[in-house]
Structures are given as structure tokens and as C-alpha cells.
Design an enzyme around this catalytic site. Structure first.
Site, PDB file in Angstrom:
ATOM      1  N   CYS A 297     -25.234  24.081   6.530  1.00 28.20           N
ATOM      2  CA  CYS A 297     -24.329  24.223   7.679  1.00 28.20           C
ATOM      3  C   CYS A 297     -24.068  22.849   8.288  1.00 28.20           C
ATOM      4  CB  CYS A 297     -24.915  25.163   8.726  1.00 28.20           C
ATOM      5  SG  CYS A 297     -26.396  24.537   9.528  1.00 28.20           S
TER       6      CYS A 297
ATOM      7  N   CYS B 153     -26.936  20.727   9.425  1.00 30.09           N
ATOM      8  CA  CYS B 153     -27.609  19.944   8.373  1.00 30.09           C
ATOM      9  C   CYS B 153     -26.949  18.580   8.212  1.00 30.09           C
ATOM     10  CB  CYS B 153     -27.560  20.689   7.040  1.00 30.09           C
ATOM     11  SG  CYS B 153     -28.339  22.294   7.026  1.00 30.09           S
TER      12      CYS B 153
ATOM     13  N   ASP C 279      11.303   0.197   7.060  1.00 37.80           N
ATOM     14  CA  ASP C 279      11.809  -1.041   6.460  1.00 37.80           C
ATOM     15  C   ASP C 279      13.093  -0.682   5.713  1.00 37.80           C
ATOM     16  OD1 ASP C 279      11.851  -3.674   5.218  1.00 37.80           O
ATOM     17  OD2 ASP C 279      11.220  -2.606   3.413  1.00 37.80           O
TER      18      ASP C 279
ATOM     19  N   ASP D  62       7.388  -1.228   1.893  1.00 37.47           N
ATOM     20  CA  ASP D  62       6.988  -1.410   0.494  1.00 37.47           C
ATOM     21  C   ASP D  62       6.674  -2.859   0.134  1.00 37.47           C
ATOM     22  OD1 ASP D  62       9.634  -2.387   0.613  1.00 37.47           O
ATOM     23  OD2 ASP D  62       9.866  -2.060  -1.542  1.00 37.47           O
TER      24      ASP D  62
ATOM     25  N   ASP E 224       5.838  -6.228   5.008  1.00 39.55           N
ATOM     26  CA  ASP E 224       5.592  -5.031   5.817  1.00 39.55           C
ATOM     27  C   ASP E 224       4.109  -4.836   6.136  1.00 39.55           C
ATOM     28  OD1 ASP E 224       8.323  -4.270   5.712  1.00 39.55           O
ATOM     29  OD2 ASP E 224       8.012  -3.455   3.701  1.00 39.55           O
TER      30      ASP E 224
END
Length: 758
Positions: A12, A15, A442, A641, A645
Site C-alpha cells: 500500500c 509502504c 516558435d 524545435d 528555443d
């Protein structure tokens, strides 16, 4: 250093919270994340201060087990059976044994209530001793095969970190011990002819309750384990895609070798129907390749010499040879698997909250159970009723559903994202994405194709399009300018080859000049035409219109006569318009950032109906613009990309990298879109929203269930309505809650990004 460990003995969220606390105390440990669903632990530590053995010892001292994981991408030793299959097989064996003994136990203990016949020696008060002892004997095998609950539960109690197994162990052990006590009382009553005492304890046996609790909990665990096994299907399917061997060309000979032995630079032969073993560049041949498992693209992609191919993609038609560039852990497949596994292992903020609640919840429940039993005794109820109340509280309160509510939804969500070509690098990124209200885009390579293409071919009077294009490609062929590449591609599409030129000269910032068949030709901008005294007035207005639409016009002349204009532009991707419209329909503000001039930026903004465009920005300006939006209280997602950026991707609340982008952009981002498609950004945000909605549903039902179940089990409604909860029904309800939470999370496997309502 970051290392992953397999953890055993967890049941659980209490734990996982206990293990995290224990490991965090070890010297040199920087961070710990334990995943209940995958039974794994990710630890970041300083190798100079601690070693894996010390971390494992800390887990063992907390009452659990741990072992290092094999690294992704490296061959693990062959296993006859997967851990999930082994767990299911063990659960199934325990279930079979439990039910084989539970059915006759229930018949003997409760059959007479339904009028079922019992053997004569078990009838009446005289047979009470045999009646009780036979139930005890039928209960023992069930207790033995499910002894793991006692081993783990009492060990956790010893370490002052009670968990779900502690509740089960205390509850079932209390029923079992009380049943043994009843056997002695029956024996005493029969021995001293106190038939009333013997009959009273004959009716107060709780062996069937102890057996039923253990059996139903195990049934719930079995169903839960089967459901959890389905959550990792996305990773398993990806792993199965990778071929085990490859045909490599070495020393002019074709050799079949294991994939692990491929090295960078190897030439690999791929035939129709085969899977690609590693990443590389096509050197010879052509084919169409199915990349759907990696990128989510529905149609095969054409591959020719110079094109990149990815591991685990499937070759469809032709045969080709490619040079290996990324092998082992560096392949696209290995990176996807690693990212999905890391996302599953990491914890979203909402999961950490659930773990903290569960860590406090179990000891509180034990206190409530003891208090309920004591209060009913003080109110004059029988000991058996008080005991039944305490056991019911312990059993129904197990926080298993609470511990599973978040990790199972996160795991299914990240797996579904991987199948759609959207990679979440952490559980936190999956959660935060749903809070985004502003998307910064961008332009180059994200909204547009990233390279110029010919958009307009406008001949002047006395010239035609074929002649203009034929002369243009010849004039521009020796040039290395990006616009000349666009013209060359356009001519190639029309089947026009460049002719020979003489006296070629490039004029920086203006254009080029040359001679063909003793005629003088020029190609360039307005400044070049003016310097050559060429009249362009007939097309000047048209050129202005082209510029207003973000296109770059190139003038072409022959012996001081204008031949025409060819316009080129970085064209918008076919999916960008729909993607931006979808983002706006989702209620998001869209902002475009670009290093291009204001005129080009404004043209793109108008064409795609973007709310705001910021032009002529440097990389640090992009980062500053994102920070400015955040200072206004916006939750910003940056999509890009390129290398320029990266600062903005890191600054944003969520950085989203286009998969075809640079490695630096991908490393800086939180989410990676495997396809070069902006529409997947909308899909990523929608998936985040669906996952968080699912988690909230799971947490609501887990908390609601415990909030309602504990008072009912404690007998709060008994005095008013006569409602009381038998421990057997409490066990069934607890198991059912866990199964319901996992089943609800599995609904995310059917998620599809549908268009948003405007």
C-alpha cells in the site's frame, strides 16, 4: 547518479512512504521516488558518499526487500518467467487452495442457517467441540498459504510503520485467536456440564471470518495484479518490436549477428517485412517504413538515401541498406522506453499528497478500531460484537485503493501517450500540462516547415513559366543560398535540369549574376535590379503584396529585361492551421515568437489567426517573453524545435519539443512530440486533462469509500438503524474498491484526442 531498484514486500501507499523515509535518511541520498504500482524505486545519490548496497540495506532495515534493476537497452539474463507472471501464478495457487478449504468451512459454519444437513457428530451443543475444531482445521491451510500478510504486516508493526498488511494481519489474527479461545471455552463448558457456556461460544466462532478475509483480500489482489499487468502493455509492445538479430555487411560478407553486437558505422541490410534494429541513415535502396508504433503516424513513410530510419520501425515494401548511427541505449526505441519508465517511476505532486495521507491513515485506523471495540464494550455490548466491530474497521479501512489511485492512472496515461507518439518525461509533466492556459509557439520548424519552398512563379510579359523556371534553376544552381535550394527543388519536381553557366558571381546581400549563351542574366532583390538599371515597375506592386504575405520575391532579368518574379517562403505545415485552431478551441491563448522580421511574422499571424506575434527575437528574448507571461500569472507551455528555443523550453511551466528537433531542444523539454506535428501538442494537453480527471475520480472514490465505510464498520449507525458490517463483507468491499479504482484507470487506454468544442 540515478539508479533504479526493484522493491519487494510493498502492499500500500504507507509502504512506499515508509521506504522513501528510510532511504532518504541514508548518507549521500539526494532524492527517492518509490512506485507502488511497478514495485520499483528510483534513487538519486552521490556515489562518493554511498553505494547501492547501503541503499538496499536501508530498505531491508525498513522491513522490505530491494535489488538493482538492469539498465534499459542492455541484455538482461534470460528469465523463465516474468515477475508479473510469477506473482499471478502464486496468487492463483493461493486462491485455489483458499477456496478449496473455504467452501467446506462456510458449509459447516453457516450451512445449518440455510437448512443444509450437517454430519451427526457436529449437531447440537454435544457436538460443539468437533464443530469448532473442524472449522479450525479448515482455516489453518488458508492462513498458511496467505501467511505473507502476517509476515509483512507484523514486521511493519515491529518497525512502527503499519501498512495495509498490518490491518489485515491484526484483523484476521484477532478473529483466529478469538476462535481458538472459543474452542477452549467450549471444552470447558462441556467438561463441567455448563451447556449454556458451550452453546454461547459455539455461536461465537469467527474462523470463517478470518478465512474469508484472507481469501477475499487475495482475490482482490489477484484481480488487481491482472489489471496492473495490462498497464505496462505499451512498454512491453515496444520492447517486443525490436528484433533480436540483424543482417550486417562486414568485409563484403552478410552476417547474422545479435543486435547487441552492432556498432556505430555498421552497414545493415533490411528486407521487406523486417524490423529495423537500430537508428541510422539510408545509404542505398528505397522503401516505405511503418513508424506507427514509435510516432503514431498512420501511414508508412517513404525512405530514400540520406533519410533517417529509427529502431523498431517495420520495413514494408522495398529493401535497403543503412549505416548504424545510434545503437544500444542511444536508439530511439531505448530512449522511448527509458522516458516512459522514468515517467512511471516518478511521482506527480497529487500522488505525493496521497502517499502522505496513507502514511498517517493506517495508524489512525488502528486507533479507531481499538477505540470502537472499547466503546462498545463500555456500552454493554458483548465481547464478540465489540471484536467484530474492531475487525471490520481494520479490514474495510485498508488504504490500498488510495495508494493505487494515482500511480495506475499515471502509468496508463504515459503508456497511452507513448502509443500516440507523445512522450511525457515525468509524471509531474503529465500532471502540470492540464493547467496550461497559454501556448507559446516558435515559428520556424514548429509552425512552418523550417525551409523555404517556391510559392509563386510569375513571368513577365514575353516570358512563360517554363522558361522562367528553366533559366532560374540554371542561374541559381551554383549558389549556396537557401532560396536557390528551393528553386532547385521546384525545378526537379517539374523535371527540369539546370544548364551550364559562365562568369558566375555572387553579390552579397543582393543576388547573383552570370552569362548563358553570351547573354547576361541576374537574379536577386530590388537593390540588385536598381544597380543594374533594370525596370521592375511592372511587378513592383505585386512584389509588395508578396512581401506582405511573408514571402521573399526574387527578380530575374535577361540583358536588362525583366523576366519575372519567383517568390519563396517558409511554408506553413499542413497541420498547423488545424492545430492552432484546436488549441484556441480548448480555451488557450496562442502566442508566436520568431526571429523573422515583423512583416513575415504578421503575415503568418494573420494567416493562422494567432492572437499575438512577437518578431525579431533572440534566444534570450524568447526566454524573457515566457518569463513575462508567467509574471502575469499565466501557466505557459513553450513549443519549439531548435537550439535557440532551449532557454524558453526550460523557463516555461511545460516545455514541448517537436520530435524532429535538435537534441538540445529535446533534452530541455518536458514533453516530446515524436511526429513533426503541432496537433500532437493539443493531444498531449487533452491526455493530461483526461488523466487528471481520472485521478480525481479515483481519489474521490477512495476517500469517499473510507469516509463512509469506517463509520459503518465502527457501528455508528447501529443504534439508529441497526446497520452493522460483518468482517467478511468488509473484506469483500475493500477488495472491490481496489479493483474499481484500477478498472477506472484502465479506461484511459481507450483515450482518443477528439476535437474540442468551440
Amino acid at each position: 547518479m540515478n539508479q533504479k531498484f526493484a522493491v519487494t514486500g510493498m502492499t500500500c501507499a504507507a509502504c512506499s512512504a515508509r521506504i522513501e523515509k528510510a532511504v532518504q535518511k541514508a548518507d549521500g541520498v539526494l532524492s527517492v521516488q518509490v512506485n507502488l504500482l511497478t514495485n520499483s524505486m528510483s534513487v538519486e545519490y552521490d556515489p562518493a558518499q554511498t553505494q547501492p548496497e547501503r541503499i538496499i540495506r536501508a530498505v531491508e532495515d525498513a522491513g522490505y526487500g530491494a535489488s538493482p534493476f538492469h539498465k534499459t537497452g542492455k541484455a538482461a539474463p534470460p528469465q523463465a518467467e516474468s515477475p508479473v507472471d510469477a506473482q499471478l501464478r502464486d496468487m492463483k495457487r493461493r486462491l485455489v487452495v483458499s477456496f478449496c478449504f473455504l467452501i467446506p468451512l462456510l458449509y459447516i459454519s453457516m450451512g445449518h442457517m440455510l437448512g443444509a444437513p450437517l454430519p451427526a457428530p457436529l449437531h447440537g451443543t454435544e457436538g460443539a467441540s468437533g464443530f469448532a475444531f473442524l472449522q479450525f482445521l479448515l482455516t489453518l491451510p488458508i492462513v498458511y498459504v496467505n501467511r505473507a500478510y502476517y509476515q509483512t504486516g507484523f514486521k511493519a508493526l515491529w518497525h512502527r510503520a503499519p501498512n495495509m498488511d498490518s490491518l489485515i494481519a491484526i484483523g484476521s489474527a484477532a478473529a483466529l485467536v478469538y476462535g481458538i479461545f472459543a474452542i477452549f471455552q467450549i471444552g470447558y463448558g462441556l467438561g463441567f456440564q455448563d451447556m449454556a457456556l458451550a452453546e454461547r461460544y459455539r455461536q461465537d466462532l469467527y474462523f470463517e471470518a478470518a478465512a474469508m478475509i484472507l481469501t477475499l483480500i487475495t482475490l482482490g489482489k489477484f484481480l488487481e495484479a491482472r489489471a496492473k499487468g495490462k498497464t505496462s502493455e505499451a512498454i512491453t509492445r515496444l520492447m517486443d518490436l525490436a528484433p533480436k538479430t540483424a543482417a550486417v555487411l562486414r568485409d563484403g560478407q552478410e552476417r547474422e549477428i545479435p543486435v547487441e553486437e552492432i556498432v556505430v558505422g555498421d552497414l545493415i541490410l533490411i528486407r521487406p517485412g523486417e524490423s529495423i534494429p537500430v537508428d541510422g541513415i539510408v545509404t542505398e535502396g528505397a522503401s516505405s517504413v511503418d513508424q506507427s508504433a514509435l510516432t503514431g503516424e498512420s501511414l508508412p513513410v517513404e525512405k530514400r538515401p540520406g533519410d533517417r530510419v529509427m529502431s523498431a520501425a517495420i520495413n514494408k515494401t522495398g529493401a535497403f541498406t543503412f549505416r548504424a548511427e545510434k545503437v544500444g541505449e542511444d536508439t530511439t526505441l531505448a530512449q522511448i522506453i527509458r522516458l516512459v519508465e522514468e515517467a512511471n517511476t516518478s511521482k506527480a505532486p497529487i500522488a505525493k499528497l496521497a502517499d502522505k495521507v496513507s502514511g498517517v491513515f493506517v495508524p489512525v485506523v488502528i486507533g479507531i478500531a481499538a477505540l470502537a471495540a472499547i466503546v462498545w464494550l463500555l456500552l454493554g455490548s458483548s465481547f464478540s460484537f465489540a471484536l467484530s466491530t474492531g475487525i471490520s474497521v481494520l479490514v474495510i479501512s485498508c488504504p490500498c485503493a488510495l495508494g493505487l489511485a494515482t500511480p495506475v492512472a499515471i502509468m496508463v496515461g504515459t503508456g497511452k501517450g507513448a502509443s500516440l507518439g507523445v512522450l511525457f518525461k515525468s509524471a509531474e509533466s503529465l500532471e502540470i500540462a492540464h493547467t496550461v492556459d497559454t501556448v507559446v509557439l516558435d515559428k520556424t520548424g514548429t509552425i512552418t516547415e523550417g525551409k523555404p519552398r517556391v510559392t509563386d512563379l510569375i513571368p513577365a510579359a514575353g516570358c512563360d513559366k517554363d522558361k522562367l523556371l528553366r533559366l532560374a534553376v540554371s542561374i541559381e544552381a551554383p549558389s549556396e543560398h537557401p532560396l536557390s535550394e528551393a528553386i532547385s527543388e521546384k525545378a526537379a519536381e517539374a523535371g527540369i535540369a539546370p544548364g551550364a553557366v559562365m562568369n558566375f558571381a555572387a553579390i552579397p546581400g543582393r543576388g547573383v549574376t552570370c552569362s548563358i549563351d553570351e547573354k547576361q542574366y541576374a537574379a536577386g532583390n530590388r537593390a540588385l535590379m536598381a544597380s543594374l538599371q533594370i525596370d521592375i515597375s511592372a511587378m513592383e506592386r505585386l512584389s509588395e503584396e508578396l512581401s506582405d504575405h511573408g514571402k521573399t520575391p526574387l527578380y530575374f532579368s535577361e540583358d536588362r529585361t525583366l523576366l519575372g518574379v519567383i517568390a519563396a517562403a517558409d511554408t506553413v505545415k499542413p497541420t498547423s492551421r488545424g492545430a492552432i485552431g484546436e488549441l484556441k478551441a480548448m480555451g488557450l491563448d496562442v502566442v508566436m515568437l520568431t526571429g523573422d522580421n515583423h512583416r513575415t511574422a504578421e503575415a503568418i499571424r494573420r494567416e493562422l489567426e494567432i492572437g499575438r506575434a512577437v518578431a525579431e527575437v533572440l534566444p534570450q528574448d524568447k526566454e524573457r517573453e515566457v518569463a513575462a507571461l508567467q509574471s502575469q500569472g499565466k501557466k505557459v507551455a513553450m513549443i519549439g524545435d531548435g537550439i535557440n528555443d532551449a532557454p524558453a523550453l526550460v523557463r516555461a511551466d511545460i516545455g514541448i519539443a517537436i520530435g524532429a528537433g535538435t537534441d538540445i531542444a529535446i533534452e530541455s523539454a518536458d514533453i516530446i512530440l515524436m511526429k513533426n506535428d503541432l496537433s500532437d501538442a493539443a493531444a498531449a494537453i487533452k491526455l493530461s486533462r483526461a488523466t487528471l480527471r481520472n485521478i480525481r475520480q479515483n481519489l474521490f472514490w477512495a476517500f469517499f469509500y473510507n469516509t463512509l465505510g469506517i463509520p459503518l464498520a465502527a457501528g455508528v449507525f447501529y443504534g439508529v438503524s441497526g446497520w452493522a458490517l460483518n468482517p467478511m463483507f468488509a473484506a469483500a468491499a475493500m477488495s472491490l474498491s481496489s479493483v474499481c479504482v484500477v478498472t477506472n484507470a484502465l479506461r484511459l487506454r481507450f483515450f482518443q484526442p477528439r476535437p474540442a468544442k468551440k
